[in-house]
Write a protein that holds these residues in place. Sequence first.
Motif, PDB file in Angstrom:
ATOM      1  N   GLY A 202       0.787  -1.224   0.000  1.00 43.77           N
ATOM      2  CA  GLY A 202       0.000   0.000   0.000  1.00 43.77           C
ATOM      3  C   GLY A 202       0.816   1.270   0.000  1.00 43.77           C
ATOM      4  O   GLY A 202       0.318   2.320   0.431  1.00 43.77           O
ATOM      5  N   THR A 203       2.048   1.231  -0.469  1.00 44.90           N
ATOM      6  CA  THR A 203       2.895   2.421  -0.483  1.00 44.90           C
ATOM      7  C   THR A 203       2.238   3.583  -1.211  1.00 44.90           C
ATOM      8  O   THR A 203       2.410   4.747  -0.834  1.00 44.90           O
ATOM      9  N   ALA A 204       1.456   3.280  -2.237  1.00 46.41           N
ATOM     10  CA  ALA A 204       0.822   4.353  -3.008  1.00 46.41           C
ATOM     11  C   ALA A 204      -0.091   5.218  -2.147  1.00 46.41           C
ATOM     12  O   ALA A 204      -0.299   6.401  -2.454  1.00 46.41           O
ATOM     13  N   SER A 205      -0.624   4.650  -1.053  1.00 50.41           N
ATOM     14  CA  SER A 205      -1.524   5.426  -0.201  1.00 50.41           C
ATOM     15  C   SER A 205      -0.777   6.323   0.778  1.00 50.41           C
ATOM     16  O   SER A 205      -1.385   7.199   1.393  1.00 50.41           O
ATOM     17  N   VAL A 206       0.526   6.108   0.932  1.00 52.68           N
ATOM     18  CA  VAL A 206       1.304   6.890   1.895  1.00 52.68           C
ATOM     19  C   VAL A 206       2.481   7.605   1.237  1.00 52.68           C
ATOM     20  O   VAL A 206       3.370   8.090   1.925  1.00 52.68           O
ATOM     21  N   ALA A 207       2.484   7.666  -0.082  1.00 47.72           N
ATOM     22  CA  ALA A 207       3.557   8.349  -0.814  1.00 47.72           C
ATOM     23  C   ALA A 207       2.946   9.344  -1.787  1.00 47.72           C
ATOM     24  O   ALA A 207       1.803   9.179  -2.235  1.00 47.72           O
ATOM     25  N   VAL A 208       3.700  10.360  -2.110  1.00 48.51           N
ATOM     26  CA  VAL A 208       3.264  11.315  -3.124  1.00 48.51           C
ATOM     27  C   VAL A 208       3.185  10.582  -4.460  1.00 48.51           C
ATOM     28  O   VAL A 208       4.143   9.919  -4.874  1.00 48.51           O
ATOM     29  N   ALA A 209       2.046  10.699  -5.142  1.00 51.00           N
ATOM     30  CA  ALA A 209       1.819   9.925  -6.361  1.00 51.00           C
ATOM     31  C   ALA A 209       2.902  10.159  -7.410  1.00 51.00           C
ATOM     32  O   ALA A 209       3.378   9.217  -8.052  1.00 51.00           O
ATOM     33  N   SER A 210       3.313  11.404  -7.572  1.00 55.64           N
ATOM     34  CA  SER A 210       4.322  11.716  -8.587  1.00 55.64           C
ATOM     35  C   SER A 210       5.673  11.100  -8.257  1.00 55.64           C
ATOM     36  O   SER A 210       6.480  10.846  -9.157  1.00 55.64           O
ATOM     37  N   ALA A 211       5.924  10.843  -6.979  1.00 57.75           N
ATOM     38  CA  ALA A 211       7.218  10.295  -6.568  1.00 57.75           C
ATOM     39  C   ALA A 211       7.368   8.834  -6.940  1.00 57.75           C
ATOM     40  O   ALA A 211       8.491   8.328  -7.036  1.00 57.75           O
ATOM     41  N   ILE A 212       6.257   8.131  -7.112  1.00 55.51           N
ATOM     42  CA  ILE A 212       6.329   6.694  -7.410  1.00 55.51           C
ATOM     43  C   ILE A 212       5.763   6.377  -8.786  1.00 55.51           C
ATOM     44  O   ILE A 212       5.442   5.224  -9.088  1.00 55.51           O
ATOM     45  N   ALA A 213       5.645   7.391  -9.636  1.00 57.29           N
ATOM     46  CA  ALA A 213       5.165   7.172 -10.999  1.00 57.29           C
ATOM     47  C   ALA A 213       6.083   6.188 -11.716  1.00 57.29           C
ATOM     48  O   ALA A 213       7.310   6.258 -11.590  1.00 57.29           O
ATOM     49  N   GLY A 214       5.489   5.255 -12.440  1.00 61.56           N
ATOM     50  CA  GLY A 214       6.280   4.268 -13.174  1.00 61.56           C
ATOM     51  C   GLY A 214       6.679   3.068 -12.357  1.00 61.56           C
ATOM     52  O   GLY A 214       7.445   2.214 -12.840  1.00 61.56           O
ATOM     53  N   LEU A 215       6.166   2.965 -11.131  1.00 62.09           N
ATOM     54  CA  LEU A 215       6.480   1.830 -10.266  1.00 62.09           C
ATOM     55  C   LEU A 215       5.191   1.125  -9.849  1.00 62.09           C
ATOM     56  O   LEU A 215       4.176   1.772  -9.603  1.00 62.09           O
ATOM     57  N   ASP A 216       5.243  -0.192  -9.768  1.00 62.86           N
ATOM     58  CA  ASP A 216       4.125  -0.995  -9.282  1.00 62.86           C
ATOM     59  C   ASP A 216       4.536  -1.695  -7.993  1.00 62.86           C
ATOM     60  O   ASP A 216       5.659  -2.217  -7.895  1.00 62.86           O
ATOM     61  N   PHE A 217       3.624  -1.735  -7.023  1.00 69.40           N
ATOM     62  CA  PHE A 217       3.888  -2.371  -5.740  1.00 69.40           C
ATOM     63  C   PHE A 217       2.993  -3.608  -5.637  1.00 69.40           C
ATOM     64  O   PHE A 217       1.763  -3.488  -5.579  1.00 69.40           O
ATOM     65  N   ILE A 218       3.597  -4.782  -5.631  1.00 73.03           N
ATOM     66  CA  ILE A 218       2.832  -6.025  -5.662  1.00 73.03           C
ATOM     67  C   ILE A 218       2.830  -6.677  -4.286  1.00 73.03           C
ATOM     68  O   ILE A 218       3.478  -6.189  -3.345  1.00 73.03           O
ATOM     69  N   ASP A 219       2.108  -7.784  -4.154  1.00 72.70           N
ATOM     70  CA  ASP A 219       1.973  -8.486  -2.889  1.00 72.70           C
ATOM     71  C   ASP A 219       3.345  -8.826  -2.298  1.00 72.70           C
ATOM     72  O   ASP A 219       4.209  -9.397  -2.979  1.00 72.70           O
ATOM     73  N   GLU A 220       3.535  -8.484  -1.040  1.00 72.58           N
ATOM     74  CA  GLU A 220       4.842  -8.639  -0.394  1.00 72.58           C
ATOM     75  C   GLU A 220       5.278 -10.098  -0.315  1.00 72.58           C
ATOM     76  O   GLU A 220       6.415 -10.450  -0.656  1.00 72.58           O
ATOM     77  N   ALA A 221       4.366 -10.963   0.193  1.00 73.94           N
ATOM     78  CA  ALA A 221       4.721 -12.378   0.370  1.00 73.94           C
ATOM     79  C   ALA A 221       4.979 -13.052  -0.971  1.00 73.94           C
ATOM     80  O   ALA A 221       5.930 -13.837  -1.119  1.00 73.94           O
ATOM     81  N   GLU A 222       4.138 -12.755  -1.945  1.00 77.13           N
ATOM     82  CA  GLU A 222       4.315 -13.350  -3.272  1.00 77.13           C
ATOM     83  C   GLU A 222       5.682 -12.999  -3.854  1.00 77.13           C
ATOM     84  O   GLU A 222       6.392 -13.857  -4.394  1.00 77.13           O
ATOM     85  N   ALA A 223       6.065 -11.734  -3.736  1.00 80.97           N
ATOM     86  CA  ALA A 223       7.346 -11.292  -4.290  1.00 80.97           C
ATOM     87  C   ALA A 223       8.523 -11.942  -3.568  1.00 80.97           C
ATOM     88  O   ALA A 223       9.498 -12.374  -4.193  1.00 80.97           O
ATOM     89  N   ILE A 224       8.446 -12.017  -2.235  1.00 76.67           N
ATOM     90  CA  ILE A 224       9.535 -12.624  -1.470  1.00 76.67           C
ATOM     91  C   ILE A 224       9.633 -14.111  -1.768  1.00 76.67           C
ATOM     92  O   ILE A 224      10.735 -14.657  -1.950  1.00 76.67           O
TER      93      ILE A 224
END
Length: 568
Positions: A202-224
């Motif tokens: 949920g980083t998108a909900s706690v970060a400035v949208a323009s700062a994370i443009a071009g990035l996707d944040f996926i499920d933590e457990a799945e990625a690990i």
Amino acid sequence: MTVSPRACARLSLLALALLAAGCTTTPRGPVTLNLVAINDFHGNLEPSKYTYTSAATGKSETLRAGGIEALSGALAAWRKEDKDLLFIGAGDLIGASPALSSMWADEPSIEAMNLLGLRLSSVGNHEFDQGRKELLRQQAGGCDSPRPGKACRLSPDYRGARFTYLAANVLDSATGKPFMPAYRVESVKGVKVGVAGAVLQGTASVAVASAIAGLDFIDEAEAINKTLPQMRADGAKVFIALIHEGGRTDESPDQPGCKGLTGGVVDIVKKLDPAIRLVITGHSHQGYLCTVDGRIVTQADAAGHLLSRIALKVDAASGAIADIDVKNVVMDPAKFPADPQVAAYLAGVKERSRAALARPLGKLGTATVARKANEAGEAPLGNLIADAVLAATRAQGAQIGFMNNGGIRKDLETSDAALTTNFGHAQAVLPFGNTLVVLDLTGAQLRRLLEQQWQRPSASGATILQVSQGLTYTWDEQRPVGQRVVPGSLKFNGAPVDDAKTYRVVANNFLAEGGDNFPEFAKGTNRVDTQIVDLDALSDYIAKNPGAGGAQAGLAPAARIGKVSASK
């Protein structure tokens, strides 16, 4: 040809030496791997107030803890016991930092972690505060920064982090691949340890949208979990997860085996591959040593107040973990004398910063303007900041100011008995350098915006916005979510807010882009980024309004936000 016995012996020794040089030996039997973990340091180079309840005594303790001098002393002492100690982190090492770090683009905190011997850290949401480009610069070094007034000002040849940031679940939208390393394998006492890192989805909900443009944040457990085959291919036998997501518990931070952990990280841990027995967490700024689904889950509060000291007893051949012993150790400067090199570095940064931090701003109305909210959710410091951002943008037509609690990082304090405050104190309150955005919302949108204070993700509670003088309302927690603002109570300058009327509001760019789960802000029209920095607005307001923050400034409890008590 005849070879003498002495020559033969020399050849035999040479053959053995060559054989040994080509082989690496893996220890047999049990071996203890010692780890130390930190999270949410947030650039706190100096100690700060820490209050906790001791599991041993059951008593509340308060002291000034943390700071790089105490951290260096503890690490030096523990490295004397084990030179192979592995120091790792779980994100938010930088960002939302006091002025001593943030005024230099957080380069002092990166260099401090270098001096402390940090090897790895997951990224945290605050590592993205200044955008993707700046995070990569802070990792790799150099001076090409979106903050040219701060970057490379402390040292002209900033060389970056000597530790590695890990971000398994942060993907480049264009390639679908992690934009930073997903994992790293460390060899500790001949045992290869695989460490994977992730930040909250949920980083998108706690970060400035323009700062994370071009990035996707996926499920933590799945990625690990996806990193495990790769780590095994690299020889890893022991696996650790660094996750910048956390939980909460009422148990003491030094109570081992806590069972009451709740929050976002719990479900993540339950989905992790069974091979991961140790999960080091962050984000929730709480100390705990818990057991979840048979795994050890730790966090070391924030600001360097604690370090998690972890001992893994491992079978060196198989990687099987026989035991995990964990302790959260309070970083009391009196108990851990500073490493001289770290002390000298801190002294140099303080001397370079002294004049700027000491610049007086004006006189407050009280020794401390607190960020702690009353039962209704209203805080004296929140009111002051909302008034300040409104005052700074009245020329752009602003009528109502908003401030989010999460952006207020410290109480506003005074520097002397005359109640004078300075730039250093103000910057510690608003360290992000956000700009103020003015936009139009209708009265109906204002109602929807306020209702979003309780329409939060399941893992978090209500977030009450701080409002400027003139906007008032009452809410009732007994009413359904979506209808908690008491009908008829929402007023502007004493008159009922008209759903069809347009109101000009101001908020920092984080909120204005819909941050902190307030999407109604992003729907505002006629948007203007004034480029006025929130810290400048606060500083100017204090200078022009002697006694700011005191009761005479209209900051009596519940002056703006009211709450219907449950007993009524």
